[in-house]
Design an enzyme around this catalytic site. Structure first.
Site, PDB file in Angstrom:
ATOM      1  N   HIS A 174     -76.404  29.459 -99.053  1.00  0.00           N
ATOM      2  CA  HIS A 174     -76.109  30.108 -97.774  1.00  0.00           C
ATOM      3  C   HIS A 174     -77.396  30.363 -96.982  1.00  0.00           C
ATOM      4  CE1 HIS A 174     -74.188  32.767 -94.887  1.00  0.00           C
ATOM      5  NE2 HIS A 174     -75.228  33.583 -95.044  1.00  0.00           N
ATOM      6  N   ARG A 234     -80.703 -16.444 -91.637  1.00  0.00           N
ATOM      7  CA  ARG A 234     -81.091 -15.648 -90.466  1.00  0.00           C
ATOM      8  C   ARG A 234     -82.606 -15.649 -90.212  1.00  0.00           C
ATOM      9  NH1 ARG A 234     -78.380 -11.272 -88.113  1.00  0.00           N
ATOM     10  NH2 ARG A 234     -76.758 -11.374 -89.690  1.00  0.00           N
ATOM     11  N   GLY A 254     -79.037  -8.875 -93.681  1.00  0.00           N
ATOM     12  CA  GLY A 254     -77.733  -9.172 -93.088  1.00  0.00           C
ATOM     13  C   GLY A 254     -77.473  -8.476 -91.770  1.00  0.00           C
ATOM     14  N   LEU A 256     -84.016 -10.908 -94.278  1.00  0.00           N
ATOM     15  CA  LEU A 256     -82.983 -10.417 -95.188  1.00  0.00           C
ATOM     16  C   LEU A 256     -82.351  -9.135 -94.624  1.00  0.00           C
ATOM     17  CD1 LEU A 256     -84.870 -11.172 -98.503  1.00  0.00           C
ATOM     18  CD2 LEU A 256     -82.698 -12.213 -97.774  1.00  0.00           C
ATOM     19  N   ILE A 282     -67.686   0.888 -83.482  1.00  0.00           N
ATOM     20  CA  ILE A 282     -68.803   0.366 -82.690  1.00  0.00           C
ATOM     21  C   ILE A 282     -68.722   0.889 -81.257  1.00  0.00           C
ATOM     22  CG2 ILE A 282     -69.783  -1.750 -81.655  1.00  0.00           C
ATOM     23  CD1 ILE A 282     -69.231  -3.175 -84.267  1.00  0.00           C
ATOM     24  N   SER A 328     -69.531 -11.111 -91.848  1.00  0.00           N
ATOM     25  CA  SER A 328     -68.564 -11.193 -90.745  1.00  0.00           C
ATOM     26  C   SER A 328     -69.283 -11.422 -89.429  1.00  0.00           C
ATOM     27  CB  SER A 328     -67.775  -9.885 -90.673  1.00  0.00           C
ATOM     28  OG  SER A 328     -68.651  -8.799 -90.432  1.00  0.00           O
TER      29      SER A 328
HETATM   30  P1  FAD Z   1     -73.552  -9.267 -93.779  1.00  0.00           P
HETATM   31  O1  FAD Z   1     -74.354  -8.039 -93.686  1.00  0.00           O
HETATM   32  O2  FAD Z   1     -72.849  -9.728 -92.551  1.00  0.00           O
HETATM   33  O3  FAD Z   1     -74.534 -10.401 -94.299  1.00  0.00           O
HETATM   34  C1  FAD Z   1     -74.159 -11.721 -94.396  1.00  0.00           C
HETATM   35  C2  FAD Z   1     -75.390 -12.584 -94.249  1.00  0.00           C
HETATM   36  O4  FAD Z   1     -75.045 -13.900 -94.632  1.00  0.00           O
HETATM   37  C3  FAD Z   1     -75.926 -12.689 -92.834  1.00  0.00           C
HETATM   38  O5  FAD Z   1     -77.280 -12.302 -92.783  1.00  0.00           O
HETATM   39  C4  FAD Z   1     -75.761 -14.158 -92.457  1.00  0.00           C
HETATM   40  O6  FAD Z   1     -76.829 -14.649 -91.678  1.00  0.00           O
HETATM   41  C5  FAD Z   1     -75.757 -14.809 -93.822  1.00  0.00           C
HETATM   42  N1  FAD Z   1     -75.044 -16.077 -93.872  1.00  0.00           N
HETATM   43  C6  FAD Z   1     -73.795 -16.367 -93.423  1.00  0.00           C
HETATM   44  N2  FAD Z   1     -73.457 -17.623 -93.691  1.00  0.00           N
HETATM   45  C7  FAD Z   1     -74.524 -18.168 -94.327  1.00  0.00           C
HETATM   46  C8  FAD Z   1     -74.791 -19.445 -94.881  1.00  0.00           C
HETATM   47  N3  FAD Z   1     -73.885 -20.435 -94.843  1.00  0.00           N
HETATM   48  N4  FAD Z   1     -75.995 -19.659 -95.443  1.00  0.00           N
HETATM   49  C9  FAD Z   1     -76.930 -18.674 -95.491  1.00  0.00           C
HETATM   50  N5  FAD Z   1     -76.729 -17.449 -95.011  1.00  0.00           N
HETATM   51  C10 FAD Z   1     -75.543 -17.193 -94.443  1.00  0.00           C
HETATM   52  N6  FAD Z   1     -71.483  -0.347 -92.056  1.00  0.00           N
HETATM   53  C11 FAD Z   1     -71.748   0.840 -92.637  1.00  0.00           C
HETATM   54  O7  FAD Z   1     -71.404   1.040 -93.806  1.00  0.00           O
HETATM   55  N7  FAD Z   1     -72.408   1.834 -91.951  1.00  0.00           N
HETATM   56  C12 FAD Z   1     -72.794   1.680 -90.669  1.00  0.00           C
HETATM   57  O8  FAD Z   1     -73.380   2.583 -90.085  1.00  0.00           O
HETATM   58  C13 FAD Z   1     -72.508   0.452 -90.028  1.00  0.00           C
HETATM   59  N8  FAD Z   1     -72.880   0.240 -88.750  1.00  0.00           N
HETATM   60  C14 FAD Z   1     -72.641  -0.965 -88.160  1.00  0.00           C
HETATM   61  C15 FAD Z   1     -73.021  -1.143 -86.833  1.00  0.00           C
HETATM   62  C16 FAD Z   1     -72.788  -2.348 -86.219  1.00  0.00           C
HETATM   63  C17 FAD Z   1     -73.210  -2.529 -84.788  1.00  0.00           C
HETATM   64  C18 FAD Z   1     -72.174  -3.419 -86.938  1.00  0.00           C
HETATM   65  C19 FAD Z   1     -71.938  -4.745 -86.288  1.00  0.00           C
HETATM   66  C20 FAD Z   1     -71.778  -3.239 -88.250  1.00  0.00           C
HETATM   67  C21 FAD Z   1     -72.004  -2.007 -88.875  1.00  0.00           C
HETATM   68  N9  FAD Z   1     -71.606  -1.776 -90.184  1.00  0.00           N
HETATM   69  C22 FAD Z   1     -71.847  -0.560 -90.780  1.00  0.00           C
HETATM   70  C23 FAD Z   1     -70.914  -2.809 -90.983  1.00  0.00           C
HETATM   71  C24 FAD Z   1     -71.921  -3.501 -91.940  1.00  0.00           C
HETATM   72  O9  FAD Z   1     -72.971  -4.048 -91.195  1.00  0.00           O
HETATM   73  C25 FAD Z   1     -71.223  -4.580 -92.749  1.00  0.00           C
HETATM   74  O10 FAD Z   1     -70.092  -4.051 -93.396  1.00  0.00           O
HETATM   75  C26 FAD Z   1     -72.168  -5.152 -93.808  1.00  0.00           C
HETATM   76  O11 FAD Z   1     -73.319  -5.673 -93.218  1.00  0.00           O
HETATM   77  C27 FAD Z   1     -71.466  -6.224 -94.634  1.00  0.00           C
HETATM   78  O12 FAD Z   1     -72.345  -6.728 -95.568  1.00  0.00           O
HETATM   79  P2  FAD Z   1     -72.209  -8.216 -96.157  1.00  0.00           P
HETATM   80  O13 FAD Z   1     -73.325  -8.348 -97.129  1.00  0.00           O
HETATM   81  O14 FAD Z   1     -70.828  -8.452 -96.597  1.00  0.00           O
HETATM   82  O15 FAD Z   1     -72.434  -9.179 -94.894  1.00  0.00           O
HETATM   83  P1  NAD Z   2     -62.806  -1.454 -85.134  1.00  0.00           P
HETATM   84  O1  NAD Z   2     -61.755  -2.180 -85.873  1.00  0.00           O
HETATM   85  O2  NAD Z   2     -63.391  -0.230 -85.695  1.00  0.00           O
HETATM   86  O3  NAD Z   2     -62.276  -1.060 -83.682  1.00  0.00           O
HETATM   87  C1  NAD Z   2     -61.779  -2.000 -82.786  1.00  0.00           C
HETATM   88  C2  NAD Z   2     -60.966  -1.280 -81.735  1.00  0.00           C
HETATM   89  O4  NAD Z   2     -60.649  -2.198 -80.718  1.00  0.00           O
HETATM   90  C3  NAD Z   2     -59.652  -0.721 -82.274  1.00  0.00           C
HETATM   91  O5  NAD Z   2     -59.501   0.597 -81.814  1.00  0.00           O
HETATM   92  C4  NAD Z   2     -58.602  -1.672 -81.700  1.00  0.00           C
HETATM   93  O6  NAD Z   2     -57.362  -1.041 -81.478  1.00  0.00           O
HETATM   94  C5  NAD Z   2     -59.269  -2.047 -80.383  1.00  0.00           C
HETATM   95  N1  NAD Z   2     -58.828  -3.324 -79.846  1.00  0.00           N
HETATM   96  C6  NAD Z   2     -58.543  -4.468 -80.509  1.00  0.00           C
HETATM   97  N2  NAD Z   2     -58.208  -5.438 -79.634  1.00  0.00           N
HETATM   98  C7  NAD Z   2     -58.297  -4.893 -78.390  1.00  0.00           C
HETATM   99  C8  NAD Z   2     -58.118  -5.385 -77.083  1.00  0.00           C
HETATM  100  N3  NAD Z   2     -57.774  -6.649 -76.871  1.00  0.00           N
HETATM  101  N4  NAD Z   2     -58.297  -4.548 -76.045  1.00  0.00           N
HETATM  102  C9  NAD Z   2     -58.652  -3.258 -76.235  1.00  0.00           C
HETATM  103  N5  NAD Z   2     -58.863  -2.731 -77.459  1.00  0.00           N
HETATM  104  C10 NAD Z   2     -58.699  -3.546 -78.526  1.00  0.00           C
HETATM  105  O7  NAD Z   2     -63.926  -2.567 -84.853  1.00  0.00           O
HETATM  106  P2  NAD Z   2     -65.413  -2.419 -84.323  1.00  0.00           P
HETATM  107  O8  NAD Z   2     -65.628  -1.119 -83.694  1.00  0.00           O
HETATM  108  O9  NAD Z   2     -65.669  -3.660 -83.567  1.00  0.00           O
HETATM  109  O10 NAD Z   2     -66.239  -2.468 -85.671  1.00  0.00           O
HETATM  110  C11 NAD Z   2     -66.162  -3.615 -86.535  1.00  0.00           C
HETATM  111  C12 NAD Z   2     -66.406  -3.236 -87.966  1.00  0.00           C
HETATM  112  O11 NAD Z   2     -67.742  -2.820 -88.142  1.00  0.00           O
HETATM  113  C13 NAD Z   2     -65.509  -2.111 -88.402  1.00  0.00           C
HETATM  114  O12 NAD Z   2     -64.625  -2.603 -89.369  1.00  0.00           O
HETATM  115  C14 NAD Z   2     -66.395  -1.093 -88.992  1.00  0.00           C
HETATM  116  O13 NAD Z   2     -66.017  -0.783 -90.318  1.00  0.00           O
HETATM  117  C15 NAD Z   2     -67.780  -1.705 -89.003  1.00  0.00           C
HETATM  118  N6  NAD Z   2     -68.702  -0.692 -88.479  1.00  0.00           N
HETATM  119  C16 NAD Z   2     -68.901   0.428 -89.214  1.00  0.00           C
HETATM  120  C17 NAD Z   2     -69.705   1.417 -88.720  1.00  0.00           C
HETATM  121  C18 NAD Z   2     -69.915   2.647 -89.531  1.00  0.00           C
HETATM  122  O14 NAD Z   2     -69.589   2.635 -90.702  1.00  0.00           O
HETATM  123  N7  NAD Z   2     -70.449   3.715 -88.963  1.00  0.00           N
HETATM  124  C19 NAD Z   2     -70.306   1.290 -87.484  1.00  0.00           C
HETATM  125  C20 NAD Z   2     -70.056   0.154 -86.749  1.00  0.00           C
HETATM  126  C21 NAD Z   2     -69.253  -0.848 -87.278  1.00  0.00           C
END
Ligand code: FAD
Ligand code: NAD
Length: 469
Positions: free
Chosen positions: A448, A36, A41, A39, A187, A148
Site C-alpha cells: 500500500h 526482412r 519480425g 530479426l 491497432i 501475418s
Molecule cells: P512475425 O512477427 O510476423 O514474424 C514473421 C517473420 O517471418 C517476418 O519477419 C517475415 O519477414 C518473415 N518471413 C515471412 N515469410 C518468410 C519467408 N518465406 N522467408 C523468410 N522469412 C519470412 N502483439 C503483442 O503481443 N503486443 C503488442 O503490443 C503488439 N502490438 C502490435 C502492433 C502492431 C502495429 C502490429 C502490426 C502488431 C502488433 N502485435 C502485438 C502483434 C505481433 O506483432 C504479432 O502477433 C507477432 O509479431 C507474431 O509473431 P510471429 O513470430 O508469428 O510472426
Molecule cells: P483487430 O481485429 O483488432 O480490429 C479490426 C477492427 O476492424 C475490428 O473492430 C473490425 O470489426 C473492424 N473492421 C473489419 N473490417 C472493417 C471494415 N471493412 N470497415 C470498418 N471496420 C472494419 O485488428 P487490428 O487492429 O488490425 O490488429 C491486427 C492484429 O494485431 C490483432 O489481431 C491484434 O491481436 C494484433 N495487435 C495486438 C496489439 C496488442 O497486443 N496490444 C496491438 C496491435 C495489434
C-alpha cells in the site's frame, strides 16, 4: 556454415527466434531464415515495439500539455519535435533487433538472410536476393513462423503516403490535421491515440457497433466512452466503400451498415487497420503438400505439426490470438516437443493488452462467454477512483473486474481498464494458471498504496467483501 540441420526455422519474429533459441538450448543444430534483413519480425520492427515507443512518447507530450499544470509543473512553451520522437523510436527498434542477432550468435544459431521456400519435407531453399546464390538447407525438421500481414480493404489502396497501414502510421513525418482510422480494433485505437495526442483530429470508422469487439462488453463500452472523452471521434456501424487520394487529401466514401446512407469524408491521412491475415506467400506450401484452411491459416495438431510430418508451424500463421507472447510460447513449446520433451500452453489464460491510456487488459472468459456457456459466476468490480495510488497519480479512470465460478470460486476471467492494466493482469493470470480462486488473491497481502490493491479489492468484491467501496 553447415548445410545439415536438426531444425530450420523460417521467419525470425517472436515465434521463430524464441523457438530457435529454445531448440539450440536443447542441443538441436538450428538455423533461422529471415528475409526482412533484421530479426524480430513484425513485433520488433513494425509492431509491438515501435508502437509502444510512440505511445510512451506521445503520452509524455499529452501529459505535459494537459496534466502537468495540475501537479504544479509549468511547462509553458511546450513544443513537439516529431523528428526526435521518431528517431528515438527507431533507435529502440534498432537496439532490440540487434540484440536478437546477438542472441542468435550466443546460442550458435545460423542466421541466414533471405526468403525461405520449402522444397519438400527436410529441404529449404533460401534466396538471398538479386545477384546472390540460392542455398539449399537440409534439415530433420522445419518450423514455419512466417507470421501475418495487413488485411487489405477493397477500394482503399494503401499508397504508403496518404493511405497507410500500421507500418506507415508508425513513421508519418507530419502530424495530420484530419486522420481517419478504419477499424476500432487494437491497432486503430493504439495508433489513433498516438496521433490524436500529437494533435490530429482522429475519427475512427468501424463496421460493428462496438470498439474492441470480442472484449468484455462492459470494457468495450467504457473504453470507447473514455477515448471519446479524450477527443477521439467514433463513427460506428459504417462501411468504408472507397478512398480517393488527391493533392488536397483523401476522399473517403462510406455507407451506413444498417441504413445504407451514403456519405463522404476528407482526411489528410487514412490508416487501414481492419485486421491481419496469415502470410505464406512464396513459401512453397503447395509443393511441400502443406494444407491451409479457407482463411489461409496453417492447421496444426497439438504438437504444432502440420499435415506433413517434420513440418511444424507456430505463431500468427496458425491463427488464434495474434499476439507476440502467444507466438513466443508456441515457439518454445514446439522446440521442446521436437527435442522429445513435453510442452504445454494454456490458451485460456493468455493475456491480451491494449496499450491506450488507460490501458485495457483481459484474460480468461468474458461475462458474455460465461453467460453463453451457461456457467454461473460471481463478478467483483472495483473502480480505480477508490484506489489511493491511482488518486495520488491523478490517473483513476477505469476498473478491475474479476469473474469467478459461483460454486468453486475458481478464477474464470479478469478484465481491466486502468493505469498499467497490462502489468496488473499478470497477477491474475498467474493465479488462474495455478487453478486459484478469487479468494486466493483476496487473502494475499498487497503493498500500500499500490495499483495492485485494486485487483485485490475486485477479488474481495467477488466474495461480497470489498473494503474500500
Ligand atoms: P512475425 O512477427 O510476423 O514474424 C514473421 C517473420 O517471418 C517476418 O519477419 C517475415 O519477414 C518473415 N518471413 C515471412 N515469410 C518468410 C519467408 N518465406 N522467408 C523468410 N522469412 C519470412 N502483439 C503483442 O503481443 N503486443 C503488442 O503490443 C503488439 N502490438 C502490435 C502492433 C502492431 C502495429 C502490429 C502490426 C502488431 C502488433 N502485435 C502485438 C502483434 C505481433 O506483432 C504479432 O502477433 C507477432 O509479431 C507474431 O509473431 P510471429 O513470430 O508469428 O510472426
Ligand atoms: P483487430 O481485429 O483488432 O480490429 C479490426 C477492427 O476492424 C475490428 O473492430 C473490425 O470489426 C473492424 N473492421 C473489419 N473490417 C472493417 C471494415 N471493412 N470497415 C470498418 N471496420 C472494419 O485488428 P487490428 O487492429 O488490425 O490488429 C491486427 C492484429 O494485431 C490483432 O489481431 C491484434 O491481436 C494484433 N495487435 C495486438 C496489439 C496488442 O497486443 N496490444 C496491438 C496491435 C495489434
Amino acid at each position: 556454415m553447415s548445410d545439415k540441420y536438426d531444425l530450420v526455422v523460417i521467419g525470425g519474429g517472436p515465434g521463430g527466434y524464441v523457438g530457435a533459441i529454445r531448440a539450440a538450448q536443447l542441443g538441436l543444430k538450428t538455423a533461422i531464415v529471415e528475409m526482412r534483413g533484421t530479426l524480430g519480425g513484425t513485433c520488433l520492427n513494425v509492431g509491438c515495439i515501435p508502437s509502444k515507443a510512440l505511445l510512451q512518447s506521445s503520452h509524455h507530450f499529452e501529459m505535459a500539455d494537459k496534466e502537468f499544470e495540475h501537479h504544479g509543473v509549468d511547462v509553458s512553451g511546450l513544443k513537439l519535435n516529431l523528428k526526435t520522437m521518431l528517431g528515438r523510436k527507431e533507435k529502440v527498434v534498432d537496439d532490440l533487433t540487434k540484440g536478437i542477432e546477438f542472441l542468435m550468435k550466443k546460442n550458435k544459431i545460423d542466421y541466414i538472410v533471405g526468403a525461405g521456400e520449402i522444397i519438400e519435407a527436410g529441404k529449404v531453399s533460401v534466396s538471398p536476393g538479386k545477384g546472390k546464390k540460392k542455398q539449399v538447407l537440409e534439415t530433420e525438421n522445419i518450423i514455419i513462423a512466417t507470421g501475418s500481414e495487413v488485411t487489405p480493404l477493397k477500394g482503399v489502396k494503401i499508397d504508403k503516403k496518404q493511405i497507410v497501414s500500421s507500418t506507415g502510421a508508425l513513421s508519418l513525418i507530419k502530424v495530420p490535421k484530419e486522420m481517419v482510422v478504419i477499424g476500432a480494433g487494437v491497432i486503430g485505437l493504439e495508433l489513433g491515440s498516438v496521433w490524436r495526442r500529437l494533435g490530429a483530429n482522429v475519427t475512427v470508422v468501424e463496421f460493428l457497433d462496438v470498439a474492441l469487439p470480442g472484449m468484455d462488453a462492459e470494457v468495450s463500452k467504457n473504453m470507447q466512452r473514455i477515448l471519446k472523452k479524450q477527443g477521439m471521434n467514433f463513427k460506428m456501424k459504417t462501411m468504408v466503400t472507397g478512398a480517393k487520394p488527391a493533392r488536397g487529401g483523401v476522399t473517403l466514401t462510406m455507407q451506413g451498415r444498417d441504413d445504407k446512407k451514403k456519405e463522404t469524408m476528407k482526411a489528410d491521412v487514412v490508416l487501414v487497420a481492419i485486421g491481419r491475415r496469415p502470410f505464406t506467400d512464396k513459401l512453397g506450401l503447395d509443393k511441400a503438400g502443406v494444407t491451409v484452411d479457407e482463411r489461409g491459416f496453417i492447421p496444426v495438431d497439438e504438437d504444432f505439426q502440420t499435415n506433413v510430418p517434420g513440418i511444424y508451424a507456430i505463431g500468427d500463421v496458425i491463427g488464434g490470438a495474434m499476439l507476440a507472447h502467444k507466438a513466443e510460447d508456441e515457439g518454445a513449446v514446439c522446440a521442446e516437443i521436437l527435442s522429445g520433451e513435453t510442452g504445454h500452453i494454456d490458451y485460456d489464460s493468455i493475456p491480451g493488452i491494449v496499450y491506450t491510456h488507460p490501458e485495457v487488459a483481459a484474460a480468461g472468459k468474458t461475462e458474455e462467454q460465461l453467460k453463453e456457456a451457461g456457467i454461473e459466476y460471481n463478478s467483483g468490480k472495483f473502480p480505480f477512483s477508490a484506489n489511493s495510488r491511482a488518486r495520488c497519480n491523478a490517473d483513476a479512470d477505469g476498473f478491475v473486474k474479476i469473474l469467478s465460478d459461483k460454486a468453486t470460486d475458481r478464477l474464470l476471467g479478469c478484465h481491466i481498464i486502468g493505469p498499467q492494466a497490462g502489468d496488473l493482469i499478470q497477477e491474475v493470470v498467474n493465479v488462474m494458471e495455478f487453478g486459484g480462486s478469487a479468494e486466493d488473491i483476496a487473502r494475499i497481502c498487497h503493498g500500500h498504496p499500490g495499483l495492485p490493491e485494486a485487483v485485490k479489492e475486485a477479488a474481495m468484491a467477488a466474495g461480497g467483501r470489498a473494503i474500500h467501496i
